[in-house]
Design a protein around this motif. Structure first.
Motif, short mmCIF file in Angstrom:
data_model
loop_
_atom_site.label_atom_id
_atom_site.label_comp_id
_atom_site.label_asym_id
_atom_site.label_seq_id
_atom_site.Cartn_x
_atom_site.Cartn_y
_atom_site.Cartn_z
N ASN A 407 0.83 -1.21 0.00
CA ASN A 407 0.00 0.00 0.00
C ASN A 407 0.86 1.26 0.00
O ASN A 407 0.61 2.20 -0.77
CB ASN A 407 -0.93 -0.01 1.21
N MET A 408 1.89 1.29 0.85
CA MET A 408 2.76 2.46 0.90
C MET A 408 3.48 2.66 -0.43
O MET A 408 3.53 3.77 -0.96
CB MET A 408 3.78 2.32 2.03
N GLU A 409 4.03 1.57 -0.97
CA GLU A 409 4.77 1.66 -2.22
C GLU A 409 3.88 2.12 -3.36
O GLU A 409 4.25 3.02 -4.14
CB GLU A 409 5.39 0.30 -2.55
N ALA A 410 2.69 1.53 -3.50
CA ALA A 410 1.78 1.89 -4.59
C ALA A 410 1.34 3.35 -4.48
O ALA A 410 1.30 4.07 -5.49
CB ALA A 410 0.57 0.96 -4.58
N GLU A 411 1.02 3.80 -3.26
CA GLU A 411 0.58 5.18 -3.08
C GLU A 411 1.72 6.16 -3.38
O GLU A 411 1.50 7.22 -3.99
CB GLU A 411 0.06 5.38 -1.66
#
Length: 455
Positions: A407-411
């Motif tokens: 989630n952090m990487e995609a955002e």
């Protein structure tokens, strides 16, 4: 007189004899499975594949029973798990004691504390990788989406999760090999009961990709045999565990977990970030709102982790993307003992297929399920939903340990790209649809023209 009700009557599952629709199934298996799920409408469906008769379970109550309430009875084993076991062996993607051991060793790498400490490193890696798009943007050259998203993801994962221990030459071998594995496994995934002695399309490419993976990973294992270094990365955790006296762990165990973590931390994010662009191109209102939020919060700065809590709509867009294109689209399970799901008896040894892709598209669960609408994921609406109406990372004990990293990487990647460019989708050859493999990839190459943001 008091009348005591007898035991509830068993129900029969909806039966779908695929031999009657084999031409449709072979031509477009995902559409056929989706058609069956829609016809079943949340009821348990039984696929008649001739040699196998798995149940398809889609209703959130039933999914929760399999993945959570009876997780010890429904295990990652059996015929339908065989293609994945050939890839990942006795790793965190296995079951029983092997899974418990791998999870215990790898869990600290993905703890909230560790990820928080690595978040700045991740943001720097992403900003550096995204900045390499400046050249084609300046020159007016389009980029092919999936390879470029893959490059950004791999650069980030290598630096953050693998502690920069994978060299560029090794990454250049691993990336195309993983691509080959992810796409060539499709028929073994759909027809796992076909013996290996009978060749299927993709077998040769799968074997070639696996050979490259094995050669490269075993070289890495050997290089860090006696000095895994320091840090909170996957390599260090696995190598230190193997070096512990009396561990009983060998090179094969390290290789299995390296491949499992490489695949799950790169392939899934790459594919998800590939799907976001046709979604945004088809919904200019969503794109405009995203840009406005990113402009207000990030402006002309490099994106940082502390920006994310002020970017709620970015998070909603990623969540809605994962509803339509979940990172793991199907989870096979096998029952260890007799049980009942939704009134349907399930005998020991029978296979149950759980599919976020199908559950996320049920009309009985989601309003306008095929429409891309990030407003579904406002905090108020999300709280009102069944826990297992939305499970892109699985659920229960086997829920993906890397979900917070994803989630952090995609955002961060989505924000970094939209803060620098105005992407424009090139025309495609017909509708963009998903095709089955280890993940759900688009059925054709996608291209973007990147217009630099004018400050």
């Amino acid at each position: 007189m008091t009348v005591t009700a007898g035991p509830p009557r068993s129900r029969k599952p909806r039966n779908f004899p695929l031999y009657r629709t084999v031409s449709r199934f072979v031509r477009d298996p995902l559409r056929e499975i989706e058609r069956i799920s829609t016809a079943a409408g949340g009821e348990i469906a039984r696929l008649d594949l001739g040699a196998s008769h798995p149940y398809v379970v889609t209703h959130p109550d039933h999914v929760q029973q399999v993945l959570r309430k009876e997780s010890e009875n429904f295990v990652r084993d059996g015929t339908f798990w065989r293609p994945l076991h050939s890839l990942f062996g006795d790793s965190i993607m296995s079951e029983y004691a092997e899974w418990e051991l791998s999870k215990r060793i790898l869990q600290p790498v993905f703890s909230t504390r560790t990820i928080r400490s690595l978040s700045d490193h991740m943001a720097r890696a992403i900003n550096e990788a995204v900045a390499q798009l400046d050249e084609p943007a300046r020159e007016g050259r389009s980029i092919e989406v999936l390879p470029e998203m893959g490059r950004i993801v791999h650069d980030t994962v290598i630096k953050v999760l693998f502690g920069d221990k994978i060299r560029k030459a090794e990454a250049d071998r691993l990336i195309p090999a993983m691509e080959r594995l992810a796409t060539s496994i499709a028929f073994r995934f759909l027809l796992p009961f076909v013996p290996r002695s009978i060749p299927l399309p993709g077998d040769r490419a799968f074997s070639a990709g696996l050979q490259v993976m094995d050669e490269t990973l075993y070289e890495l294992v050997d290089r860090f045999r006696y000095d895994p270094g320091e840090g909170y990365d996957i390599f260090t955790a696995l190598c230190k565990a193997r070096m512990t006296e009396g561990s009983g762990l060998d090179d094969n165990w390290v290789r299995d977990n390296l491949l499992a973590m490489w695949a799950t931390s790169t392939e899934t994010t790459t594919v998800a970030l590939t799907w976001i662009w046709p979604m945004l191109a088809a919904h200019p209102d969503v794109t405009a709102r995203l840009r406005a939020e990113i402009e207000a919060v990030v402006g002309d700065e490099a994106v940082r982790p502390e920006h994310l809590h002020r970017l709620p709509y970015v998070k909603q867009v990623v969540q809605e993307l994962l509803r339509l294109y979940p990172v793991g689209w199907i989870f096979p399970r096998i029952a260890l003992k007799d049980t009942v799901i939704g009134g349907v008896p399930v005998e020991a040894g029978q296979t149950v297929l759980i599919s976020p892709f199908l559950t996320h598209r049920l009309e009985s669960v989601w309003e306008r399920p095929l429409e891309f609408d990030p407003e579904r994921f406002t905090p108020e609406r999300a709280r009102a939903r069944h826990r297992y109406a939305y499970f892109p990372f699985g659920g229960g004990p086997h829920q993906c340990i890397g979900r917070h990293v994803f989630n952090m990487e995609a955002e961060l990647i989505l924000t970094a790209i939209l803060s620098r460019y105005r992407p424009e989708m090139a025309p495609t050859e017909g509708p963009v649809q998903a095709r089955i493999g280890a993940t759900l990839r688009p059925n054709q190459p996608l291209h973007l023209l990147l217009h630099p943001v004018q400050r």
